[in-house]
Each structure stands twice: as C-alpha cells, then as structure tokens.
Design a protein around this motif. Structure first.
Motif, PDB file in Angstrom:
ATOM      1  N   TRP A  47       0.844  -1.207   0.000  1.00 38.36           N
ATOM      2  CA  TRP A  47       0.000   0.000   0.000  1.00 38.36           C
ATOM      3  C   TRP A  47       0.876   1.252   0.000  1.00 38.36           C
ATOM      4  O   TRP A  47       0.601   2.223  -0.707  1.00 38.36           O
ATOM      5  N   ALA A  50       2.190   1.717  -3.499  1.00 37.56           N
ATOM      6  CA  ALA A  50       1.121   1.998  -4.482  1.00 37.56           C
ATOM      7  C   ALA A  50       0.520   3.380  -4.255  1.00 37.56           C
ATOM      8  O   ALA A  50       0.117   4.052  -5.207  1.00 37.56           O
ATOM      9  N   LEU A  51       0.454   3.814  -2.988  1.00 36.97           N
ATOM     10  CA  LEU A  51      -0.229   5.084  -2.707  1.00 36.97           C
ATOM     11  C   LEU A  51       0.753   6.250  -2.559  1.00 36.97           C
ATOM     12  O   LEU A  51       0.372   7.331  -2.118  1.00 36.97           O
ATOM     13  N   LYS A  54      -0.666   9.522  -6.799  1.00 39.31           N
ATOM     14  CA  LYS A  54      -2.113   9.748  -6.722  1.00 39.31           C
ATOM     15  C   LYS A  54      -2.883   8.620  -7.432  1.00 39.31           C
ATOM     16  O   LYS A  54      -2.501   8.174  -8.502  1.00 39.31           O
ATOM     17  N   ASN A  55      -3.940   8.158  -6.787  1.00 40.62           N
ATOM     18  CA  ASN A  55      -4.798   7.130  -7.390  1.00 40.62           C
ATOM     19  C   ASN A  55      -6.185   7.726  -7.609  1.00 40.62           C
ATOM     20  O   ASN A  55      -6.798   8.197  -6.653  1.00 40.62           O
ATOM     21  N   ASN A  56      -6.673   7.677  -8.834  1.00 41.53           N
ATOM     22  CA  ASN A  56      -7.942   8.368  -9.109  1.00 41.53           C
ATOM     23  C   ASN A  56      -9.205   7.553  -8.865  1.00 41.53           C
ATOM     24  O   ASN A  56     -10.274   8.104  -8.783  1.00 41.53           O
ATOM     25  N   HIS A  57      -9.064   6.265  -8.769  1.00 40.96           N
ATOM     26  CA  HIS A  57     -10.287   5.454  -8.699  1.00 40.96           C
ATOM     27  C   HIS A  57     -10.256   4.460  -7.543  1.00 40.96           C
ATOM     28  O   HIS A  57     -10.672   3.317  -7.689  1.00 40.96           O
ATOM     29  N   LEU A  58      -9.778   4.930  -6.415  1.00 42.65           N
ATOM     30  CA  LEU A  58      -9.662   4.038  -5.260  1.00 42.65           C
ATOM     31  C   LEU A  58     -11.026   3.651  -4.697  1.00 42.65           C
ATOM     32  O   LEU A  58     -11.918   4.494  -4.585  1.00 42.65           O
ATOM     33  N   GLN A 108      -5.338  10.595  -0.258  1.00 41.48           N
ATOM     34  CA  GLN A 108      -6.056   9.946  -1.356  1.00 41.48           C
ATOM     35  C   GLN A 108      -7.552  10.193  -1.269  1.00 41.48           C
ATOM     36  O   GLN A 108      -8.138  10.036  -0.202  1.00 41.48           O
ATOM     37  N   TYR A 311      -9.998   0.801 -15.078  1.00 40.55           N
ATOM     38  CA  TYR A 311      -8.735   1.480 -14.749  1.00 40.55           C
ATOM     39  C   TYR A 311      -7.764   0.597 -13.988  1.00 40.55           C
ATOM     40  O   TYR A 311      -6.741   1.087 -13.519  1.00 40.55           O
ATOM     41  N   SER A 313      -8.118  -0.324 -11.043  1.00 47.83           N
ATOM     42  CA  SER A 313      -7.995   0.459  -9.818  1.00 47.83           C
ATOM     43  C   SER A 313      -7.769  -0.439  -8.609  1.00 47.83           C
ATOM     44  O   SER A 313      -8.122  -1.614  -8.618  1.00 47.83           O
ATOM     45  N   SER A 314      -7.188   0.155  -7.577  1.00 48.32           N
ATOM     46  CA  SER A 314      -6.978  -0.585  -6.326  1.00 48.32           C
ATOM     47  C   SER A 314      -8.204  -0.423  -5.443  1.00 48.32           C
ATOM     48  O   SER A 314      -8.910   0.583  -5.537  1.00 48.32           O
TER      49      SER A 314
END
Ligand SMILES: C[S@@+](CC[C@H](N)C(=O)[O-])C[C@H]1O[C@@H](n2cnc3c(N)ncnc32)[C@H](O)[C@@H]1O
Ligand code: SF4
Length: 457
Positions: A47, A50-51, A54-58, A108, A311, A313-314
């Motif tokens: 984590w 990965a973080l 920036k993550n847009n679709h968490l 996030q 995406y 995403s995570s």
C-alpha cells in the motif's frame, strides 16, 4: 492449445466457486492459489508504494459478516448473530484495522464505498452512525462518487434509510431472492411478507437515487410460476436495476453441506427460467449491462467493479473475509472467521489470511478476463493502463479464440462471442498464464473430479 483444456478450465471454475467465499470469482489469480507466508508484512509495504502516487479510482469495501440466520443457498461468508453486542465488538475491531491502515491513504480521495455482507442493515442506528462516522473520519470521502449499501428489507426501517441517505448512500441493493413465502421459509431466509414492498417505497421516499434488486432463480421448490410472479411484482415497483442470480450450490452452501444436489432437470429448468426472466426484463426496459444484471440506465452500475475493470484500480477491503487489490503489487484476503480476525487485531497485526503477489502480466490477465465478462475489451484502454499492445501480449490466445469463433478481434476491441456465463468461465481462462495452468494441471486430479456432478461457475 487444445480443446481438452476446456475440461481443465471447467474444473478450475468449480474449484474457484467452491473456495472463493468472497464471491469475487473472476479475480486473478484465483483465491485458491494464494499463500499465507509473509502476508501481513507485505501488505503495508504494497500500500505504501502503491499510494505514494495519486490514485484516481480508489475503492473501499467493508464486509459486515453477520446475518440473523443463514440462508441455506448462500455461498458467501457470514456468521449467525447471537447478540447485538457482537456488532459493537466487530465495529471496535474494524476501527483497529482501519487505524492500522489509514496512514497510507492520507492524501487519497476515495472514489467508491461499498458496504456489503452478510447483512450490514443488521447494525442498529447507533452502530450504523459509528460505522459511517469512523469511515468519514479515516478516509477522504468528500468526492466519493458512489456509496453502496446492501440491505435486507426486514432490517431497513424508514429511520435507517434516512440515516443512509444522510451519509450519502446513493445506491441501495436490496436482497429479495423471492417473494414466495414458501420458498423463503424453505431456504431458512429471514424475510417477512410485505417487507420488501415497504422497503422500496421508503427508499424512494428518502430519495436514494439508485435501487438494485437481487433475485434468485432455481431455488429449491421455486417453480416457474413462483419465479415469474416474483419478477412481475418486482418490476411493477420500478427498481433501477434487477440482478438475476441463478442458484449455484457451491460446497460453501448449507444446501451442499447437507448433501443435497441440484438435479439435471432442475439445472435445465433454472437455465430456462433465467432466459425467460431476461426476456421479460428486456421487454420492460431493462437492458443487460453485465451477463446477468439488467438496468434502466448506465448510471446504475456498481462503480467499484467498473473502476477495477476500466482502470485496474486498487481497492481496500475491510472486515473479516474482505478482499483487497493493490494494483500491480498484491491481492490479499482477510481472515474468514470472526475469531481469526479478532485474534490478529488483538495482537495489533493486520488480519490477513492469504495473498498473492502480482507481476505485471497478472494485472493484464485480470483486466482482460474482467472486461470479457462485461462484454468487450477496449484495446486503447489496455494500452493506456499497461503501456503495451494487447495484440502483442496475447496474440496466441486471441488467435485461438478467434479461430473457435468465440472472440471477434476488431481494430479497437476484443468482442466475446460466448454463449453464456459457463462458456465465459471456461473460455476466458485461455488468457491465464501458462505456468499457472500447468500448476493447476498438476494440482487437480481430472479423473477424480469427473465423477463429481455439476461443474458450476
Ligand atoms: C452478498 S449476497 C447477500 C446480500 C444480502 N445479505 C441478502 O441476503 O440479500 C449477494 C447476493 O448473492 C446471491 N447469492 C447468494 N448465494 C448464492 C448462490 N449460492 N448462488 C447464486 N447466487 C447467490 C443472492 O442473490 C444475494 O442477494
Ligand atoms: S443471502 Fe444474505 S442474509 Fe442470507 S445468509 Fe447470505 S448474506 Fe446472509
């Protein structure tokens, strides 16, 4: 690649259905292959890495693994609630788990929140407030696009629905399964006559934007007139989405544990009823948006699932039995017992049961098989996420399925031509990694399983 692989893939599908208590059956690699070793130490590290960008679709998924009583058909992880105090203890543990993880999520914005179960609506008003306040305090949900709550009608009073609306729940998924009290009683489901009709009216009254209904097809003693009567009544109340779930009695159900079987004529009947149900839904303005979900508009889909698909995403899974996906790095699952979950957290450790580290190809495979389930793989999206051409990465697999006329390869898309969900389950596995297929071939005794009856998906 030879056609005899189909049989192995059928067996893998059965193994997935019989072991994946999260119900997340198209994840890759499948849960049965995950390992416990070093799991806890790897999660924080994954984590953190990965973080760091920036993550847009968490997404965040919270599993509330309690039910008033266990329905005999259910293949998901939950335990019978003995007293309401157990839920207070559960909420304290969930808080501990979140506190161990929230530092990674500091900057996030969360895109989707899904509260599922079990029966999340079994939490009383105070407990629901505690749950939401804690989530809002721990994560940035200020621009969360979709908040989903899974609700059983008998536990959703008007006051609770008002509270859900206050906490920005904008999609309610109501489990109904059947409105035939004979069927409901037979499968040991706690659902009283008239509770659903009241619940959907109240949900509309408080202004919840999107309402999804879960119905089951082929439950014990559910004949076609019982199913059609339920379907017609549900349609007449105008939900935004209706999900038909054919009954698959995996080894995780009480039904199978009691050695009951669905017979071949019952399977044929179930498939016919599902087909007729789909036609009726289409006639009433519901379009098929997945293999078995039907909605009036695109806005009603489960965004967390769509994000994972669009995406890669995570998402963070909280609570016993919840699955997490740290894109490009790790998938892991929490302890699937309250006792196991509690023990780890009382030792201030993350309650991780098992995990698998992902290589870059694993995420590509996951992307392709999840997109195939939804009806198309967008080549430009693949390129954007993985910076590779799908035709280069999966050239052999695409050519093979195209030769079998199960896949159309256009300039922009891969379009599956699967006949049904069973066909999908088998054929999408041609995208699995060769080493993983070889591992399964070694692991499973094909001959032994051949005697084992229905290979469901
Ligand atoms: C997480 S579950 C339960 C949600 C909620 N607790 C309820 O009872 O309505 C989500 C859905 O999966 C479906 N389901 C459960 N067991 C199943 C099985 N063995 N085969 C097919 N669908 C199943 C049911 O329609 C259920 O509403
Ligand atoms: S179907 Fe819903 S209420 Fe029934 S046991 Fe499963 S999770 Fe619980």
């Amino acid at each position: 690649m030879a056609k005899d692989k189909d049989y192995l893939f059928k067996i893998i599908s059965k193994r997935i259905a019989d072991t994946d208590f999260s119900g997340y059956t198209f994840q890759y690699p499948p849960l049965f292959s995950w390992k416990a070793k070093d799991a806890e130490s790897k999660v924080g590290d994954a984590w953190e890495k990965a973080l760091s960008v920036k993550n847009n679709h968490l997404g965040i998924y919270v599993h509330v693994p309690f039910c008033k009583q266990r329905c005999t058909y259910c293949r998901y992880f939950s335990e019978e609630l003995n007293d309401q105090g157990e839920l207070d203890r559960y909420l304290n543990l969930l808080k501990k788990e979140t506190n161990l993880l929230k530092k990674y999520f500091k900057n996030q914005k969360i895109h989707s929140l899904y509260i599922g179960g079990g029966t999340p609506a079994i939490l009383d008003l105070d407990q629901l407030k505690k749950l939401f306040d804690h989530l809002y305090d721990s994560f940035d949900l200020s621009v969360c696009k979709q908040t989903v709550f899974e609700g059983n009608p008998d536990f959703l009073s008007l006051t609770k629905l008002r509270l859900l609306k206050k906490y920005k729940v904008n999609r309610l998924t109501i489990g109904v399964q059947s409105l035939d009290q004979k069927v409901i009683n037979l499968v040991n489901r706690f659902q009283t006559s008239g509770s659903f009709q009241k619940c959907i009216k109240n949900a509309r009254k408080v202004g919840i934007e999107s309402i999804n209904i879960d119905l089951m097809v082929g439950l014990p003693q559910q004949d076609s007139s019982s199913f059609l009567k339920t379907l017609e009544e549900v349609i007449s109340l105008g939900p935004d989405m209706i999900h038909l779930h054919p009954f698959y009695p995996t080894n995780l159900t009480i039904f199978s544990k009691e050695n009951k079987k669905v017979t071949q004529p019952e399977i044929i009947k179930r498939e016919k009823m599902s087909h007729v149900g789909q036609l009726i839904l289409q006639k009433n303005g519901y379009k098929e948006n997945e293999f078995d979900a039907n909605s009036k508009s695109k806005a009603d889909v489960n965004i967390q699932l769509a994000d994972a698909m669009e995406y890669n995403s995570s998402f963070l899974g909280l609570g016993p039995g919840a699955v997490s996906h740290v894109a490009g790095r790790l998938r892991y699952v929490n302890a699937n017992s309250i006792a196991g979950y509690e023990k780890s957290l009382n030792d201030n450790s993350l309650p991780v049961l098992s995990m698998c580290e992902l290589n870059s190809k694993d995420d590509m495979i996951y992307f392709v098989i999840s997109c195939l389930r939804y009806g198309k793989v967008d080549k430009k999206k693949f390129k954007k996420i993985f910076n590779k051409n799908i035709d280069d990465i999966f050239s052999k697999e695409i050519a093979y399925l195209a030769r079998r006329e199960k896949l159309e390869n256009t300039e922009d898309f891969l379009l599956p031509k699967f006949s049904d969900l069973g066909d999908y389950s088998i054929l999408s596995k041609y995208f699995y990694d060769k080493k993983f297929i070889a591992y399964c071939e070694k692991e499973f005794s094909v001959e032994k399983i051949k005697e084992d009856g229905e290979l469901y998906f």
